[in-house]
Write a protein that holds these residues in place. Structure first.
Motif, PDB file in Angstrom:
ATOM      1  N   THR A 183     100.213 -23.093  16.670  1.00  0.00           N
ATOM      2  CA  THR A 183      99.448 -21.876  16.438  1.00  0.00           C
ATOM      3  C   THR A 183      99.781 -21.345  15.055  1.00  0.00           C
ATOM      4  N   VAL A 184      98.740 -20.908  14.361  1.00  0.00           N
ATOM      5  CA  VAL A 184      98.927 -20.539  12.958  1.00  0.00           C
ATOM      6  C   VAL A 184      98.631 -19.061  12.736  1.00  0.00           C
TER       7      VAL A 184
ATOM      8  N   ILE B 173      97.667 -16.540   9.452  1.00  0.00           N
ATOM      9  CA  ILE B 173      97.241 -16.608   8.051  1.00  0.00           C
ATOM     10  C   ILE B 173      97.575 -15.286   7.361  1.00  0.00           C
TER      11      ILE B 173
ATOM     12  N   VAL C   3      91.125 -20.751   7.184  1.00  0.00           N
ATOM     13  CA  VAL C   3      90.654 -20.320   8.505  1.00  0.00           C
ATOM     14  C   VAL C   3      89.504 -21.206   8.966  1.00  0.00           C
TER      15      VAL C   3
ATOM     16  N   LEU D  11      90.894 -24.827   9.703  1.00  0.00           N
ATOM     17  CA  LEU D  11      91.735 -24.896  10.910  1.00  0.00           C
ATOM     18  C   LEU D  11      90.881 -24.716  12.161  1.00  0.00           C
ATOM     19  N   GLN D  12      89.970 -23.783  12.071  1.00  0.00           N
ATOM     20  CA  GLN D  12      89.053 -23.506  13.165  1.00  0.00           C
ATOM     21  C   GLN D  12      88.266 -24.761  13.525  1.00  0.00           C
TER      22      GLN D  12
ATOM     23  N   ILE E  16      94.312 -19.976  15.751  1.00  0.00           N
ATOM     24  CA  ILE E  16      94.778 -19.044  14.725  1.00  0.00           C
ATOM     25  C   ILE E  16      95.106 -17.726  15.419  1.00  0.00           C
TER      26      ILE E  16
ATOM     27  N   SER F  68      86.874 -16.733  13.891  1.00  0.00           N
ATOM     28  CA  SER F  68      87.627 -17.602  14.786  1.00  0.00           C
ATOM     29  C   SER F  68      87.868 -16.867  16.111  1.00  0.00           C
TER      30      SER F  68
ATOM     31  N   THR G  67      91.311 -14.467  17.573  1.00  0.00           N
ATOM     32  CA  THR G  67      92.166 -14.210  16.418  1.00  0.00           C
ATOM     33  C   THR G  67      92.168 -12.713  16.146  1.00  0.00           C
TER      34      THR G  67
ATOM     35  N   ALA H 116     102.929 -16.743  16.144  1.00  0.00           N
ATOM     36  CA  ALA H 116     102.417 -18.026  15.658  1.00  0.00           C
ATOM     37  C   ALA H 116     103.601 -18.951  15.405  1.00  0.00           C
TER      38      ALA H 116
END
Lengths: 270, 270
Positions: free
Chosen positions: B6-7, B9, B20, B23-24, B30, B48, B51, B65
């Motif tokens: 899990t990220v 940003i 974004v 990654l999406q 995210i 996303s 998010t 994350a």
């Protein structure tokens, strides 16, 4: 206008070589190929059916062509044009981006002449897609222009009539966009080599840069340390270039030019 | 290694925005988007599902994350990293080509940190093909590197581990190949504009130049007046540039650099 045009190629260098291949592919008859070195003419003539090779500049003694394309270096063009004897009814055109149309006016006194400038970089190793090469034409008479246009359209989808002054400016723009850009790509590869990094790492970045440049005005999408006035990165780069000091001046000049264009003062240290 | 990552940003500029989207598209969850300007974070987070947007640098108060990517300008990175509070178990990585890994070592004392540098030029208007973007990684521990690698491979086919010194050299090479090249393409367009010529005329030439540069060493296929020591064309170009005098110095410096590289003496007048 007739449906056929026969071409004679004067020269056997890169441009001549690609012209022969392109014309041949377009179904245009090539009467002859001239080179001072007859072996080169023979090699090139062999690419095309019924094409003779000649080492003589008296073209009235060879199978006649409607259009002679002089694809020779700028430096030898005037002298070669003066020495050559072309059939009276033919059109003689050179392929130079910088030489004026008039360089052919004395040698062709009483005859037709023109310019047939392909805007492309030609190298031995790489096939060229002539359909996409802009061909810039200029001629001594409307009839001559019409015939050159007829020939050009067989090669390319992008044919443009262009007076000499504009052609010279186009050539200047091409020096920036092609010759100078190529040099920068060479410097980038030197930097990568010095860092022992693979050279193709930059390819997606360069492709994106170029494709963006033809979608948006490059000055409007300029990025990087010079553009954002990032003095500490610029200093760090100049220091890294101590390993390749011959490119420090180039880095500084380009940085200054970007900052001047962006309206930043390159000498303020901001 | 787990199958999910899990990220978070940090940032909402061009790089953050493309991260974004990328990654999406890659199916990576995210958790949050941070921006000082919460409206920007909200706009980006809306791209996303699930998010959240936040304007607070205390990330322990938000959904956690595994990896936080700090996609912010170099100038604000150190300060922002110091102010932020990240969950202890997470990895924090910045996306800068020039900032050292160590810029995160104090703020992340006792935690993991790294670099996640995408070698590409990002602009709002243009979609990026992340699969082709080289991702250069560096990390404070093998475990952190492994996790960044796992994430990077979801985005791109070209993931490279790269120590800071090489990354800085790569960034320098990119300035030549991208920022400086873009400037030259801008100058070329100015020359065309001044001559009232269409800007796209140069596109096939530039495409060919670039594709050639990644097939043959650019210095080996360098062409043009500088390379062949064609003094009269160089002089004619400098004179044409009287209309755009701000680029005369640039023309001269690039010409000198090409001639030095070619082993010609730029000052001999030959």
């Amino acid at each position: 206008m007739e449906n056929e045009v026969t071409v004679g190629i004067v020269g056997a260098g890169n441009v001549a070589c690609h012209l022969v291949r392109g014309l041949q592919k377009a179904g245009v008859k090539i009467a002859l190929v001239y080179s001072r070195t007859i072996a080169n003419a023979q090699k090139l003539a062999a690419c095309s059916a019924n094409t003779i090779a000649t080492g003589s500049l008296d073209f009235t003694a060879a199978p006649p062509a409607d259009v002679y394309l002089m694809a020779v270096p700028d430096q030898v063009l005037p002298q070669l044009a003066e020495q050559a004897i072309f059939p009276t009814q033919s059109i003689v055109a050179h392929t130079s981006g910088t030489q004026p149309l008039e360089v052919l006016s004395l040698p062709r006194a009483g005859g037709s002449f023109g310019v047939f400038y392909p805007l492309q970089t030609f190298s031995k190793e790489k096939e060229v897609d002539w359909q996409k090469v802009p061909l810039c034409l200029e001629a001594s008479s409307p009839e001559a222009e019409q015939k050159l246009w007829f020939l050009a359209q067989k090669l390319s989808q992008q044919v443009v009539a262009m007076p000499g002054e504009k052609r010279r400016q186009l050539h200047l723009a091409a020096v920036f966009a092609c010759n100078f850009t190529n040099h920068l790509l060479g410097v980038a590869q030197e930097v990568l080599k010095a860092a022992d990094l693979p050279l193709n790492l930059l390819e997606p970045l360069v492709q994106e840069t170029v494709s963006k440049a033809f979608e948006h005005p490059p000055f409007a999408v300029q990025t990087g340390p010079a553009q954002r006035g990032d003095v500490s990165t610029i200093q760090a780069h100049l220091q890294l270039l101590n390993a390749l000091p011959q490119y420090q001046d180039l880095y500084q000049t380009l940085t200054d030019s970007i900052q001047t264009t962006a309206g930043l003062d390159p000498f303020s240290g901001e």
